[in-house]
Design a protein around this motif. Structure first.
Motif: not given
Length: 159
Positions: A59-87
């Motif tokens: 729900l926060w305006y994330e500007n650099a969500p490192v956890v997305i990069v971590e998840a991607a490094a594990y080869g995971l698909g990602i579902i995330a909020s359309r907010i801040g820099a997440i897109p």
């Protein structure tokens, strides 16, 4: 309960925060929900290693969500909020799916869709390495260096 009761998913939820009591109650009411609370690095590794997809319902305006990069490094698909820099990290329909922040209904629809489309999940998993590679420490340092060099060149030209 918003997810269909016959949807074959398991939601492993990690972290702490003001909604913890609600998550504990939801886990008690639905055996598909497993709440882990705060997790250590080793536990996070185990959760990522066993997961098919990573969900960031921020729900926060994330500007650099490192956890997305971590998840991607594990080869995971990602579902995330359309907010801040997440897109900027999750390209809708290419590397993952975005949903409206704060909308449990939209999140449930998104999870249900992904669970019913294995080919979509497969595509997101194969594209996730591009996300991880785009945001490595080296790539970010190169981007900062280029930005500083451009700013210095512009300032030099102003003199």
């Amino acid at each position: 309960r918003i997810l269909p009761t016959d949807l074959p998913v398991v939601l492993d939820i990690a972290g702490k925060g003001p909604l913890e009591a609600d998550v504990v109650a939801a886990a008690a009411a639905d055996p598909r929900i497993r709440f882990h609370g705060f997790v250590t690095a080793d536990a996070k590794h185990a959760l990522f290693s066993q997961a098919d997809v990573f969900v960031l319902p921020s729900l926060w305006y994330e500007n650099a969500p490192v956890v997305i990069v971590e998840a991607a490094a594990y080869g995971l698909g990602i579902i995330a909020s359309r907010i801040g820099a997440i897109p900027e990290f999750v390209e809708h329909e290419r590397t993952g799916l975005l949903f409206e922040p704060g909308s449990a209904e939209d999140l449930a629809r998104t999870i249900t869709r992904l669970a019913g489309e294995p080919s979509l999940m497969s595509r997101f998993r194969s594209e996730s390495s591009g996300v991880a590679n785009r945001f490595t420490v080296e790539a970010m340092a190169d981007a900062y260096e280029a930005a500083y060099a451009a700013a210095a060149a512009e300032r030099k030209g102003d003199r």
